[in-house]
Design an enzyme around this catalytic site. Structure first.
Site, mmCIF file in Angstrom:
data_model
loop_
_atom_site.group_PDB
_atom_site.id
_atom_site.type_symbol
_atom_site.label_atom_id
_atom_site.label_comp_id
_atom_site.label_asym_id
_atom_site.label_seq_id
_atom_site.Cartn_x
_atom_site.Cartn_y
_atom_site.Cartn_z
ATOM 1 N N SER A 54 1.409 -1.111 0.019
ATOM 2 C CA SER A 54 -0.012 -0.234 0.049
ATOM 3 C C SER A 54 0.850 1.057 -0.113
ATOM 4 O O SER A 54 0.560 2.176 -0.742
ATOM 5 C CB SER A 54 -0.475 -0.083 1.605
ATOM 6 N N ASP A 82 2.580 -18.454 -12.280
ATOM 7 C CA ASP A 82 2.613 -19.519 -12.188
ATOM 8 C C ASP A 82 3.071 -20.214 -11.270
ATOM 9 O O ASP A 82 4.664 -20.298 -11.491
ATOM 10 C CB ASP A 82 2.216 -19.864 -13.959
HETATM 11 O O1 LIG Z 1 4.258 -9.828 -12.119
HETATM 12 C C1 LIG Z 1 4.781 -10.504 -12.614
HETATM 13 C C2 LIG Z 1 3.979 -11.434 -13.321
HETATM 14 C C3 LIG Z 1 4.178 -12.520 -13.818
HETATM 15 N N1 LIG Z 1 6.171 -13.427 -13.812
HETATM 16 C C4 LIG Z 1 6.265 -14.240 -14.085
HETATM 17 C C5 LIG Z 1 6.059 -15.603 -13.643
HETATM 18 C C6 LIG Z 1 4.393 -16.068 -14.752
HETATM 19 O O2 LIG Z 1 4.023 -17.230 -14.380
HETATM 20 C C7 LIG Z 1 5.098 -15.484 -16.126
HETATM 21 C C8 LIG Z 1 4.423 -15.062 -17.331
HETATM 22 O O3 LIG Z 1 3.285 -14.616 -16.438
HETATM 23 P P1 LIG Z 1 2.281 -14.531 -17.712
HETATM 24 O O4 LIG Z 1 1.611 -15.743 -17.810
HETATM 25 O O5 LIG Z 1 0.955 -13.288 -16.524
HETATM 26 O O6 LIG Z 1 2.738 -12.990 -18.754
HETATM 27 P P2 LIG Z 1 2.711 -13.813 -19.883
HETATM 28 O O7 LIG Z 1 2.906 -12.373 -21.065
HETATM 29 O O8 LIG Z 1 1.710 -14.254 -20.055
HETATM 30 O O9 LIG Z 1 3.956 -14.330 -20.700
HETATM 31 P P3 LIG Z 1 4.081 -16.088 -20.467
HETATM 32 O O10 LIG Z 1 4.326 -15.879 -22.273
HETATM 33 O O11 LIG Z 1 5.345 -16.748 -20.665
HETATM 34 O O12 LIG Z 1 3.298 -16.949 -20.024
HETATM 35 O O13 LIG Z 1 6.228 -13.888 -15.696
HETATM 36 C C9 LIG Z 1 6.148 -12.300 -12.538
HETATM 37 O O14 LIG Z 1 7.847 -13.325 -12.535
HETATM 38 N N2 LIG Z 1 6.253 -11.286 -12.593
#
Ligand SMILES: O=c1ccn([C@H]2C[C@H](O)[C@@H](COP(=O)(O)OP(=O)(O)OP(=O)(O)O)O2)c(=O)[nH]1
Length: 194
Positions: free
Chosen positions: A114, A132
């Site tokens: 916060s 994940d």
């Molecule tokens: O604030 C965050 C959000 C995600 N992650 C890491 C963990 C997560 O498992 C991975 C992928 O995140 P997400 O699936 O939300 O992102 P994406 O843009 O869909 O990437 P990807 O193609 O790797 O799934 O990135 C972080 O370190 N910080």
């Protein structure tokens, strides 16, 4: 004075794992009197079957180990793993210096503290971070995606965000229908202001 402590010496209101109601408190006070004023040792959450262990790999020696502070909040603070300087409008994935193997069936949610905006003038650009369960390799470092609303300096070790784990939702299937069979509730804001 009688003191009720858990095994780490923290004052607690749980005796034998249960909320202490009036009658049991009286019994406990009587027990404590019989024990000649010695503190009564209560179970700690880590003793419970509900407690979970998370494997953490630290990728930086500039951050303190993660700490679960029971009784204040069950969100766990996370720290910037390096010094970061951002000009107004700049954004950066700030490394948090940790990789984790989350417990099976869980994911983690990352949110700013916060006080983060007041302290550093940064917002979390993805609004909510979802980690994940499969993001669990040695080099799957957690990041805090930040955008600065003002010139700011964040130092390694500063607590900038927090996380908690949540159980996965059930498996979902999507069924296309012509009608949902319910009355409309009204558009957004249909209940008025007051
Ligand atoms: O604030 C965050 C959000 C995600 N992650 C890491 C963990 C997560 O498992 C991975 C992928 O995140 P997400 O699936 O939300 O992102 P994406 O843009 O869909 O990437 P990807 O193609 O790797 O799934 O990135 C972080 O370190 N910080």
């Amino acid at each position: 004075m009688l003191r009720f402590l858990d095994k780490y010496g923290v004052n607690c209101l749980h005796i034998n794992g249960d909320f202490v109601g009036y009658d049991s408190l009286v019994n406990t006070v009587l027990d404590a009197l019989a024990a000649d004023g010695k503190p009564i040792v209560c179970p700690h959450p880590s003793d419970s079957a509900e407690a979970l262990t998370i494997k953490v790999r630290y990728l930086s020696d500039k951050i303190q180990p993660l700490e679960y502070i029971d009784g204040k909040s069950d969100w766990v603070d996370l720290r910037a793993a390096e010094d970061v300087e951002l000009k107004t409008g700049e954004s950066k994935l700030i490394p948090l210096g940790i990789a984790m193997q989350l417990p099976k069936g869980y994911e983690a949610i990352v949110a700013p503290r916060s006080s983060t905006y007041k302290n550093f003038g940064i917002r979390q650009t993805n609004s909510i971070g979802v980690i994940d369960e499969t993001y669990c390799g040695d080099n799957d470092q957690w990041y805090f995606p930040a955008r600065a609303d003002r010139h700011t300096v964040i130092h390694a070790g500063d607590r900038i965000c927090q996380f908690r784990i949540e159980k996965h939702q059930p498996q979902l299937f999507f069924e296309s229908v012509d009608t949902l069979g319910n009355a409309d509730r009204g558009g957004i804001g249909s209940t008025g202001k007051r």
